[in-house]
Scaffold this active site. Sequence first.
Site, short mmCIF file in Angstrom:
data_model
loop_
_atom_site.label_atom_id
_atom_site.label_comp_id
_atom_site.label_asym_id
_atom_site.label_seq_id
_atom_site.Cartn_x
_atom_site.Cartn_y
_atom_site.Cartn_z
N GLY A 53 0.83 -1.21 0.00
CA GLY A 53 0.00 0.00 0.00
C GLY A 53 0.86 1.25 0.00
O GLY A 53 0.53 2.26 0.63
N ALA A 54 1.99 1.20 -0.73
CA ALA A 54 2.99 2.27 -0.63
C ALA A 54 2.88 3.32 -1.74
O ALA A 54 3.76 4.16 -1.89
CB ALA A 54 4.39 1.67 -0.61
N TYR B 162 -13.68 -3.07 10.08
CA TYR B 162 -12.31 -2.53 10.19
C TYR B 162 -11.76 -2.76 11.60
O TYR B 162 -10.60 -3.15 11.77
CB TYR B 162 -12.37 -1.05 9.84
CG TYR B 162 -11.05 -0.32 9.76
CD1 TYR B 162 -10.25 -0.39 8.62
CD2 TYR B 162 -10.63 0.51 10.81
CE1 TYR B 162 -9.06 0.33 8.53
CE2 TYR B 162 -9.45 1.23 10.73
CZ TYR B 162 -8.67 1.13 9.59
OH TYR B 162 -7.49 1.86 9.50
N LYS C 7 -8.46 -4.90 12.45
CA LYS C 7 -7.31 -4.25 13.10
C LYS C 7 -6.99 -4.91 14.45
O LYS C 7 -5.83 -4.96 14.87
CB LYS C 7 -7.54 -2.75 13.24
CG LYS C 7 -7.55 -2.01 11.90
CD LYS C 7 -6.32 -2.30 11.07
CE LYS C 7 -6.05 -1.26 9.99
NZ LYS C 7 -4.90 -1.63 9.14
N VAL D 255 -2.75 -7.65 -2.44
CA VAL D 255 -2.23 -8.45 -1.32
C VAL D 255 -3.19 -9.58 -0.89
O VAL D 255 -2.77 -10.51 -0.21
CB VAL D 255 -1.87 -7.59 -0.08
CG1 VAL D 255 -0.73 -6.64 -0.39
CG2 VAL D 255 -3.10 -6.85 0.46
N THR E 219 -12.56 -5.07 13.70
CA THR E 219 -12.30 -6.50 13.85
C THR E 219 -10.99 -6.88 13.17
O THR E 219 -10.15 -7.59 13.75
CB THR E 219 -13.46 -7.30 13.23
OG1 THR E 219 -14.68 -6.91 13.89
CG2 THR E 219 -13.26 -8.79 13.36
N1 NAD Z 1 -5.02 7.35 8.06
C1 NAD Z 1 -5.31 7.00 9.27
O1 NAD Z 1 -5.80 7.82 10.07
C2 NAD Z 1 -5.07 5.59 9.74
C3 NAD Z 1 -5.30 5.30 11.09
C4 NAD Z 1 -5.07 4.02 11.56
C5 NAD Z 1 -4.62 3.03 10.70
N2 NAD Z 1 -4.41 3.31 9.39
C6 NAD Z 1 -3.94 2.23 8.54
O2 NAD Z 1 -2.71 2.58 7.92
C7 NAD Z 1 -2.62 1.97 6.64
C8 NAD Z 1 -2.38 3.03 5.57
O3 NAD Z 1 -3.45 3.95 5.59
P1 NAD Z 1 -3.50 5.31 4.74
O4 NAD Z 1 -4.26 6.27 5.55
O5 NAD Z 1 -2.15 5.65 4.22
O6 NAD Z 1 -4.47 4.82 3.55
P2 NAD Z 1 -4.56 5.17 1.99
O7 NAD Z 1 -5.94 4.83 1.58
O8 NAD Z 1 -4.06 6.57 1.73
O9 NAD Z 1 -3.51 4.15 1.34
C9 NAD Z 1 -3.74 2.78 1.35
C10 NAD Z 1 -3.02 2.17 0.16
O10 NAD Z 1 -3.28 0.74 0.19
C11 NAD Z 1 -3.49 0.32 -1.14
N3 NAD Z 1 -4.27 -0.92 -1.17
C12 NAD Z 1 -5.58 -1.09 -0.84
N4 NAD Z 1 -5.96 -2.35 -1.06
C13 NAD Z 1 -4.87 -3.01 -1.53
C14 NAD Z 1 -4.63 -4.35 -1.94
N5 NAD Z 1 -5.62 -5.27 -1.91
N6 NAD Z 1 -3.39 -4.69 -2.36
C15 NAD Z 1 -2.40 -3.77 -2.40
N7 NAD Z 1 -2.56 -2.47 -2.02
C16 NAD Z 1 -3.79 -2.10 -1.61
C17 NAD Z 1 -4.27 1.48 -1.77
O11 NAD Z 1 -4.23 1.41 -3.19
C18 NAD Z 1 -3.55 2.69 -1.19
O12 NAD Z 1 -2.47 3.11 -2.00
C19 NAD Z 1 -3.92 1.17 6.45
O13 NAD Z 1 -3.73 -0.16 6.85
C20 NAD Z 1 -4.86 1.86 7.41
O14 NAD Z 1 -5.92 1.02 7.79
C21 NAD Z 1 -4.62 4.57 8.89
#
Ligand code: NAD
Length: 249
Positions: A9-10, A150, A154, A60, A152
């Site tokens: 997810g980078a 979500y 996490k 993934v 669940t």
């Molecule tokens: N932003 C927040 O406040 C927050 C808080 C707690 C946890 N998180 C977690 O941190 C992580 C990153 O979040 P973010 O805010 O940068 O989200 P984001 O939506 O900006 O980025 C997530 C990335 O994951 C990719 N992705 C989604 N499904 C995929 C798959 N099946 N295979 C490969 N890539 C896939 C997307 O294309 C995207 O580029 C996530 O796991 C999210 O649940 C985020």
Amino acid sequence: MSKVAIVTGAARGIGAATAQRLAQDGFAVAVLDLKADDCADTVSAIESAGGKALAVGADVSDAEQVQAAVDRIAAELGPPVVLVNNAGVTRDNLLFKMSDADWDVVMNVHLRGSFLMTRAAQKHMIEAKWGRIVNLSSTSALGNRGQANYATAKAGLQGFTKTLAIELGKFGVTANSIAPGFIQTEMTKATAERIGEEWESYVAKRAAAIPVARAGIPEDIAHTVSFFVSEGAGFISGQVVYVAGGPRN
Ligand SMILES: NC(=O)c1ccc[n+]([C@@H]2O[C@H](COP(=O)([O-])OP(=O)(O)OC[C@H]3O[C@@H](n4cnc5c(N)ncnc54)[C@H](O)[C@@H]3O)[C@@H](O)[C@H]2O)c1
């Protein structure tokens, strides 16, 4: 030992910041997301800072795509010894309105995705007798209205992490979770949009409830990943660190 890391997810957000930080730390980084083209900005940011990166397209939650991606990374960059399971999606709704599909996609990306990526990558860490796995949990693991799926997933990732720590520790591999609070990314922008709030006022409102009095940024999480990956963190395993500007936000 190869210094190769995979960040899922980078293409953007927390994953992009983490990939850039690990590259600064000296890792060649596999920048993995659904579409390789979407990884171009992260890869060029790493390369223009003098680092090495490879764009990898894979879902993934798809076992075959995951195995092919990890094989390719090992062949082109070297055996991966760091894995950051960061790919994520939200499909928020109150329980009574949540569809089967919204439940399944969230489980598949977070849980099945982290399982498949870790199963494929651990082989290289065990061969190297050194490895670092970092899983992205969330403060939502403590429970969050509208996020039964979500929350669940996490919370599940925390149990997954602790089990990896127990199984892989004797091979020099640590596994830890980071549970971010409110971080400014496309994911949280979409939440603001969904509930009809203007982004700036949504951020201000969220920041007002956070003890350190600001919203988080992706670099806050990248810094914590860098710490868990560091050599000196080798005696820390199976832990969850809440990176939320306070104890529960
Ligand atoms: N932003 C927040 O406040 C927050 C808080 C707690 C946890 N998180 C977690 O941190 C992580 C990153 O979040 P973010 O805010 O940068 O989200 P984001 O939506 O900006 O980025 C997530 C990335 O994951 C990719 N992705 C989604 N499904 C995929 C798959 N099946 N295979 C490969 N890539 C896939 C997307 O294309 C995207 O580029 C996530 O796991 C999210 O649940 C985020």
